[in-house]
Design a protein around this motif. Structure first.
Motif, PDB file in Angstrom:
ATOM      1  N   GLN A   1      24.586  44.744  39.392  1.00  0.00           N
ATOM      2  CA  GLN A   1      24.603  45.962  38.592  1.00  0.00           C
ATOM      3  C   GLN A   1      26.006  46.529  38.510  1.00  0.00           C
ATOM      4  N   LYS A   2      26.702  46.557  39.631  1.00  0.00           N
ATOM      5  CA  LYS A   2      28.065  47.081  39.646  1.00  0.00           C
ATOM      6  C   LYS A   2      28.995  46.205  38.808  1.00  0.00           C
ATOM      7  N   TYR A   3      28.799  44.891  38.887  1.00  0.00           N
ATOM      8  CA  TYR A   3      29.606  43.955  38.105  1.00  0.00           C
ATOM      9  C   TYR A   3      29.380  44.175  36.606  1.00  0.00           C
ATOM     10  N   ALA A   4      28.108  44.243  36.201  1.00  0.00           N
ATOM     11  CA  ALA A   4      27.785  44.406  34.784  1.00  0.00           C
ATOM     12  C   ALA A   4      28.338  45.712  34.236  1.00  0.00           C
ATOM     13  N   THR A   5      28.221  46.781  34.991  1.00  0.00           N
ATOM     14  CA  THR A   5      28.748  48.076  34.557  1.00  0.00           C
ATOM     15  C   THR A   5      30.266  48.035  34.429  1.00  0.00           C
ATOM     16  N   SER A   6      30.913  47.369  35.377  1.00  0.00           N
ATOM     17  CA  SER A   6      32.379  47.254  35.338  1.00  0.00           C
ATOM     18  C   SER A   6      32.840  46.452  34.137  1.00  0.00           C
ATOM     19  N   MET A   7      32.155  45.337  33.846  1.00  0.00           N
ATOM     20  CA  MET A   7      32.521  44.526  32.691  1.00  0.00           C
ATOM     21  C   MET A   7      32.333  45.303  31.389  1.00  0.00           C
ATOM     22  N   GLN A   8      31.277  46.087  31.305  1.00  0.00           N
ATOM     23  CA  GLN A   8      31.043  46.882  30.100  1.00  0.00           C
ATOM     24  C   GLN A   8      32.171  47.894  29.887  1.00  0.00           C
ATOM     25  N   LYS A   9      32.575  48.569  30.961  1.00  0.00           N
ATOM     26  CA  LYS A   9      33.650  49.560  30.849  1.00  0.00           C
ATOM     27  C   LYS A   9      34.982  48.902  30.517  1.00  0.00           C
ATOM     28  N   LEU A  10      35.246  47.747  31.131  1.00  0.00           N
ATOM     29  CA  LEU A  10      36.485  47.035  30.829  1.00  0.00           C
ATOM     30  C   LEU A  10      36.528  46.624  29.353  1.00  0.00           C
TER      31      LEU A  10
ATOM     32  N   LEU B   1      42.049  36.988  32.319  1.00  0.00           N
ATOM     33  CA  LEU B   1      41.798  38.110  31.425  1.00  0.00           C
ATOM     34  C   LEU B   1      42.829  39.212  31.625  1.00  0.00           C
ATOM     35  N   PRO B   2      42.936  40.130  30.660  1.00  0.00           N
ATOM     36  CA  PRO B   2      43.997  41.143  30.707  1.00  0.00           C
ATOM     37  C   PRO B   2      43.695  42.271  31.679  1.00  0.00           C
ATOM     38  N   PHE B   3      43.376  41.920  32.939  1.00  0.00           N
ATOM     39  CA  PHE B   3      43.058  42.941  33.919  1.00  0.00           C
ATOM     40  C   PHE B   3      44.247  43.831  34.225  1.00  0.00           C
ATOM     41  N   ASN B   4      45.434  43.236  34.241  1.00  0.00           N
ATOM     42  CA  ASN B   4      46.612  43.972  34.705  1.00  0.00           C
ATOM     43  C   ASN B   4      47.567  44.328  33.578  1.00  0.00           C
ATOM     44  N   ASP B   5      47.081  44.239  32.322  1.00  0.00           N
ATOM     45  CA  ASP B   5      47.919  44.647  31.196  1.00  0.00           C
ATOM     46  C   ASP B   5      48.134  46.148  31.204  1.00  0.00           C
TER      47      ASP B   5
ATOM     48  N   ASP C   1      44.349  53.629  37.249  1.00  0.00           N
ATOM     49  CA  ASP C   1      43.652  53.389  38.512  1.00  0.00           C
ATOM     50  C   ASP C   1      42.217  52.926  38.265  1.00  0.00           C
ATOM     51  N   GLU C   2      41.581  53.495  37.241  1.00  0.00           N
ATOM     52  CA  GLU C   2      40.217  53.095  36.915  1.00  0.00           C
ATOM     53  C   GLU C   2      40.167  51.643  36.444  1.00  0.00           C
ATOM     54  N   HIS C   3      41.147  51.260  35.628  1.00  0.00           N
ATOM     55  CA  HIS C   3      41.249  49.878  35.155  1.00  0.00           C
ATOM     56  C   HIS C   3      41.359  48.920  36.339  1.00  0.00           C
ATOM     57  N   LYS C   4      42.239  49.234  37.279  1.00  0.00           N
ATOM     58  CA  LYS C   4      42.427  48.379  38.457  1.00  0.00           C
ATOM     59  C   LYS C   4      41.172  48.316  39.310  1.00  0.00           C
ATOM     60  N   ARG C   5      40.493  49.442  39.453  1.00  0.00           N
ATOM     61  CA  ARG C   5      39.279  49.470  40.276  1.00  0.00           C
ATOM     62  C   ARG C   5      38.201  48.577  39.660  1.00  0.00           C
TER      63      ARG C   5
ATOM     64  N   ALA D   1      38.659  46.080  37.599  1.00  0.00           N
ATOM     65  CA  ALA D   1      39.115  44.694  37.671  1.00  0.00           C
ATOM     66  C   ALA D   1      38.885  44.118  39.064  1.00  0.00           C
ATOM     67  N   ASP D   2      39.122  44.915  40.088  1.00  0.00           N
ATOM     68  CA  ASP D   2      38.909  44.446  41.460  1.00  0.00           C
ATOM     69  C   ASP D   2      37.443  44.115  41.717  1.00  0.00           C
ATOM     70  N   ILE D   3      36.544  44.903  41.145  1.00  0.00           N
ATOM     71  CA  ILE D   3      35.108  44.631  41.305  1.00  0.00           C
ATOM     72  C   ILE D   3      34.763  43.283  40.681  1.00  0.00           C
ATOM     73  N   VAL D   4      35.254  43.044  39.465  1.00  0.00           N
ATOM     74  CA  VAL D   4      34.960  41.795  38.763  1.00  0.00           C
ATOM     75  C   VAL D   4      35.559  40.605  39.504  1.00  0.00           C
ATOM     76  N   LYS D   5      36.839  40.699  39.851  1.00  0.00           N
ATOM     77  CA  LYS D   5      37.501  39.582  40.515  1.00  0.00           C
ATOM     78  C   LYS D   5      36.909  39.326  41.898  1.00  0.00           C
ATOM     79  N   GLY D   6      36.561  40.397  42.594  1.00  0.00           N
ATOM     80  CA  GLY D   6      35.961  40.234  43.906  1.00  0.00           C
ATOM     81  C   GLY D   6      34.610  39.552  43.856  1.00  0.00           C
ATOM     82  N   THR D   7      33.812  39.887  42.842  1.00  0.00           N
ATOM     83  CA  THR D   7      32.500  39.258  42.691  1.00  0.00           C
ATOM     84  C   THR D   7      32.641  37.767  42.421  1.00  0.00           C
ATOM     85  N   HIS D   8      33.585  37.412  41.563  1.00  0.00           N
ATOM     86  CA  HIS D   8      33.811  35.994  41.266  1.00  0.00           C
ATOM     87  C   HIS D   8      34.312  35.249  42.490  1.00  0.00           C
TER      88      HIS D   8
END
Length: 351
Positions: free
Chosen positions: A44-53, A343-347, A4-8, A10-17
């Motif tokens: 900030q939220k995007y950068a943090t999400s990309m780092q965690k991904l 990218l492997p968002f949904n792997d 669920d965390e992975h999907k969340r 990924a949604d932040i990144v894809k939504g920003t784009h």
């Protein structure tokens, strides 16, 4: 299934784009980019999400060698070390000099022009230090968490729109000034000017697809050219989960556009989820330009080719808003799905 965390994330990144691309189509590139930069909380939220991904979700699936795939950062470090520490640079210097000598022999250029080209090369060569005796100066654009700094072989300048860790400078590489030296703000970690002809390597890891406009991607590559030393290298990692031939036209168009700028592609690998490319800033710019002049494109391929634009697959997909929508955040589902889905968002990842 992905956690669920992975999907969340990924949604932040894809939504920003998707939002950035929607505003680009609505307002144009400059206004859309200004609006994007003004959203500090979103950045900030995007950068943090990309780092965690990158550090948690993708590491396991991208850490194996060729039969699986390289971690993209390991691939980048390997290419730099092979080029600067294992005679790669010398090999391409010799190859380029041989090509230039043949071109000069049959060229109709004036002798003055030929001498100027050679003199510039000689000055550059004499001014370079032995790469074994110093670190590789590297500019990591869109660095997020400065992953390359852990390797002592590199002297890294890491920049991003919003830094998430100490050691990363705030900088908009798309609009940064390029001059004689690096200029920093007095009170914050912010770079306002980068030095020309200074870096051994520039890295664009998952950067070009962040930009919604083909012209903006070209400007970023041109800025990389300007800050690189002669014979320096631009490393590009770009997402694509399809097979190697699916976007071959685009990869050829990148090579063409960058060759017109003065880059020569010296390495290409298609790994799982990503294209990995290395471009060399030629000592003799005409060598790269000559390659581009020899290329022929079919009528179908010509729409992918430009001297001043860098295209990605999303540029050729429908990305218009629904006619009666009033809110930009209500972008089409197809645009959201394609915005950054390479990218492997949904792997499958460990939960």
């Amino acid at each position: 299934m992905a956690s669920d965390e992975h999907k969340r994330l990924a949604d932040i990144v894809k939504g920003t784009h998707a939002l950035l691309r929607a505003e680009y189509h609505q307002y144009g590139a400059e206004i859309a980019w200004d609006r994007h930069l003004a959203r500090n909380d979103v950045l900030q939220k995007y950068a943090t999400s990309m780092q965690k991904l990158a550090t948690k979700c993708w590491m396991d699936s991208n850490s194996n060698l060729r039969n699986g795939t390289y971690c993209r950062m390991e691939w980048i470090k390997t290419q730099c070390k092979e080029y600067f520490f294992n005679s790669g640079r010398e090999k391409y210097n010799k190859r380029e000099q041989d090509i230039n000598a043949k071109m000069t022999l049959f060229s109709t250029r004036s002798s003055d022009e030929s001498v100027t080209s050679k003199d510039n090369s000689s000055c550059t060569e004499n001014g370079l230090q032995n790469y074994y005796e110093r670190k590789i100066s590297l500019l990591d654009v869109g660095s997020c968490y400065n992953p390359l700094s852990v390797d002592n072989a590199f002297d890294v300048t890491a920049i991003d729109l919003i830094p998430t860790v100490e050691g990363v400078y705030r900088c908009d590489f798309l609009n940064v000034a390029i001059g004689r030296k690096k200029n920093l703000s007095q009170d914050t970690w912010e770079i306002r000017q980068l030095p020309a002809n200074f870096f051994d390597s520039v890295v664009f890891s998952l950067l070009l697809e962040y930009l919604p406009c083909p012209k903006q991607r070209y400007v970023c590559c041109r800025n990389a050219y300007d800050v690189l030393k002669s014979s320096g290298i631009l490393i590009i990692v770009s997402p694509d989960s399809k097979h190697v031939g699916a976007n071959a036209r685009l990869m050829k168009s990148w090579r063409y556009t960058l060759s017109r700028m003065g880059f020569m592609r010296i390495k290409y690998e298609k790994l799982r989820h990503i294209h990995c490319l290395v471009f060399r800033k030629c000592i003799y710019k005409d060598v790269a330009i000559q390659w581009s002049k020899l290329q022929h494109f079919s009528e179908v391929d010509k729409k992918y080719v430009s001297e001043t634009k860098i295209f990605i697959p999303q540029d050729f997909q429908a990305s218009h808003l629904k006619k009666k929508q009033e809110k930009l955040v209500e972008y089409e589902e197809t645009d959201l799905a394609s915005a950054f889905s390479e990218l492997p968002f949904n792997d499958e990842v460990p939960t």
